[in-house]
Enzyme design. Structure first.
Site: not given
Ligand code: ATP
Ligand code: MG
Length: 423
Positions: A73, A75, A154
């Protein structure tokens, strides 16, 4: 439409002092092109920039594009407030429990837009960042700069900001180096960051397996000791996380890693109680779970449907099966099934709609094991026969005593393929 947006932006020189804090990676030095980004995400980012705000594609999408993987996705991070974001897009909605974010919907695609936020810090205490007595963040709507926003994320590799207008990437935390070294490194003090949000421990394990990175020592070391903090997370949030852990294509390896880090125990305490016994039977249960997750991983690769009901039926089977072995009294069965489920709901919420399926899959095991020719037709026409049969096949992969029984049902379906057609 997008072209016009680019033109309008060419002269805009945004966030100079922000960029001076971080490294800028110009387009020639990285492989992300506009073509690899969702047109809707581009539209959101460029519209925000046209309206005078800073806006970047951020997080997993930038990371995955640099690793030449397809992002799940997109963001966006911006200095516009949720209200300012909403005012720009027709199909925008402000949502959020822990913090406000904006969802902009385009058909089936959802673009998540968040305002730059500051990390939880003592200087913000008493404003809008609140922790409980164990250091866990319960509300954090403190807006900040791009630099603050990078620090509150994170892992370093999740804190890269892609500017869709000039195609540069902003790197405040040396994330590009970590990406090159394939290192997963938490931002800041690992213990504090896990205390603030214990879900980060689950994310560390999941991302590490998915990306085939190695976890930085400082990042992995505290996980085992801090794993009990997971119990503080709401069961609804843990349900979402459990699906991400087991139904995203790397479930088997994730399960093995979760057990190593003592985290599986926090999510499925009843199951781990049995798995840890180190008996022949407990080894069979572990194999049952890994076989099932590896089937699921295959199904996901082939885009076949999967259901959380089957996953939970497998993960809780060792508990039910051990109980059955101990007390073989019929009237206790229903109560015990309900007790096991109720106990599980204390840690991970399972939506109500899946419970009848799980119960049927379990209940039908008895029917499939003690079949009789007369009742076979009734069993095979049960709406959940197919799932229960798949479950029996799985069990027979770790228990030779069940081979003959599962073959009976396989042959019966083959003998009349139309009637018992596979879904
Ligand atoms: P994927 O979508 O492939 O599972 P992602 O890293 O994009 O991995 P998302 O849940 O879409 O995960 O989160 C988007 C972004 O928001 C992350 O890349 C990170 O920068 C931030 N993020 C998400 N969860 C947390 C958290 N619990 N603490 C701090 N930052 C977070
Ligand atoms: Mg994501």
């Amino acid at each position: 439409m997008l072209k016009q947006l680019y033109k309008a932006l060419v002269s805009k020189n945004n966030a100079i002092e922000e960029k001076s804090l971080g490294r800028i990676i110009r387009h020639q030095s990285h492989a992300i092109s506009r073509n690899s980004i969702s047109i809707n995400a581009l539209n959101v980012a460029l519209s925000l920039q046209k309206a005078g705000y800073d806006a970047y594609i951020v997080g997993g999408a930038v990371r995955d594009l640099l690793l030449k993987k397809k992002p799940k996705d997109f963001d966006i991070a911006t200095d516009a407030t949720p209200e300012q974001i909403r005012a720009l897009f027709k199909r925008a909605r402000i949502i959020g429990r822990r913090f406000k974010i904006v969802h902009v919907r385009y058909g089936r695609e959802l673009i998540e837009v968040t305002t730059f936020r500051a990390n939880h810090d003592t200087k913000f205490k008493g404003k809008s960042s609140i922790t409980n007595n164990k250091g866990m963040l319960i509300r954090d709507n403190v807006y900040g700069t791009l630099h603050d926003d990078a620090l509150r994320r994170d892992f370093t590799i999740n804190a890269l900001y892609f500017n869709a207008q000039n195609l540069t990437i902003i790197d405040h935390l040396n994330a590009i180096e970590d990406l090159k070294k394939r290192k997963l490194k938490i931002i800041g003090n690992p213990i504090n960051r896990y205390k603030e949000d214990p879900v980060r421990m689950l994310r560390a394990i999941r991302l590490n397996i998915k990306l085939k990175f190695s976890i930085d020592n400082e990042t992995s070391r505290p996980i085992k000791d801090l794993s009990p903090l997971i119990k503080q997370v709401s069961n609804a949030r843990l349900y979402d996380e459990v699906l991400k852990l087991f139904l995203h294509g790397y479930g088997k390896d994730t399960f093995i890693s979760l057990r190593k880090f003592n985290i599986f125990k926090q999510l499925f305490p009843q199951t781990e109680e049995i798995l840890k016994k180190n008996t022949n039977q407990s080894k069979k249960y572990i194999l049952l779970i890994t076989n099932s997750l590896s089937n699921t991983d295959d199904r996901i690769k082939k885009n076949k449907p999967i259901t959380p009901a089957f996953l939970f039926a497998v993960l809780l089977w060792p508990v039910l099966d051990s109980f059955k072995k101990e007390f073989n009294k019929k009237n206790l069965y229903k109560d015990e099934v309900q007790n096991i489920i109720n106990e599980q709901l204390k840690t991970v919420a399972i939506p109500k709609r899946f419970i009848p399926s799980m119960k049927d899959i379990w209940y039908l095991q008895k029917k499939l094991e003690n079949f009789s020719a007369q009742k076979s037709l009734q069993t095979i026409n049960h709406p959940r026969f197919r799932a229960a049969y798949d479950f029996l096949i799985l069990r027979s992969s770790v228990d030779i005593n069940l081979k003959e029984k599962s073959s009976y049902w396989t042959d019966l379906q083959k003998s009349n393929p139309k009637k018992y057609s596979k879904k």
